[in-house]
Design a protein around this motif. Structure first.
Motif: not given
Length: 163
Positions: A121-143
């Motif tokens: 559910f979250v990896r597809p939203k994170v894939k391709g995000i550039a450095p220094l771009t904030p990650l989705p809240r779900a990614a932070r929660f999962a980590g």
């Protein structure tokens, strides 16, 4: 051997494999060291990956960190699984009744579920995000959840011997 354990665990402990582990002067010791070394590899990679998901190391591409960390996570997990089977087999009927082992097993399942839900559910939203771009809240929660789960798994594992 504990007769109060389910028959499958009594049988595992009574197997020739488990007897060989108990009778060997080195097998259990080597498995224990392998388990700790595998834990270091596994958790080191999990920590780097999860800290990136939580927002640390923002100058790096999240996709790059995830790809590289997964290799070591896989190797560490395989080492933990193999050495854990050896350690468990030697004392299966006793360990399976230990409440901390039961908590550890449940948390391992939760950690795997967290990783699977992240991948789906979250990896597809994170894939391709550039450095220094904030990650989705779900990614932070999962980590953050992952770090907490795996630290607790490790703590439970070390405490099994005392209960």
């Amino acid at each position: 051997m504990t007769d109060a354990a389910p028959a499958i665990f009594v049988a595992i402990e009574g197997s020739a494999f488990a007897a060989m582990i108990r009778q060997s002067p080195f097998a259990y010791m080597i498995a224990n060291v392998a388990h700790i070394l595998s834990l270091m590899v596994f958790f080191g990679a999990v920590a780097v990956m999860d800290l990136r998901l939580a927002g640390a190391f923002a100058a790096t591409s999240p996709d790059y960190v995830l790809r590289k960390a997964r290799i070591f996570i896989g190797l560490g997990f395989l080492g933990l699984l193999a050495s854990g089977i050896v350690l468990f087999s030697a004392e299966a009927s006793h360990v399976v009744l230990n409440p901390l082992f039961q908590i550890k097993a449940g948390l391992i399942g939760l950690g795997i579920l967290n990783a699977a839900s992240f991948e789906l559910f979250v990896r597809p939203k994170v894939k391709g995000i550039a450095p220094l771009t904030p990650l989705p809240r779900a990614a932070r929660f999962a980590g953050i959840a992952s770090i907490a789960i795996w630290l607790t798994v490790a703590a439970c594992g070390r405490l099994i011997a005392y209960f």
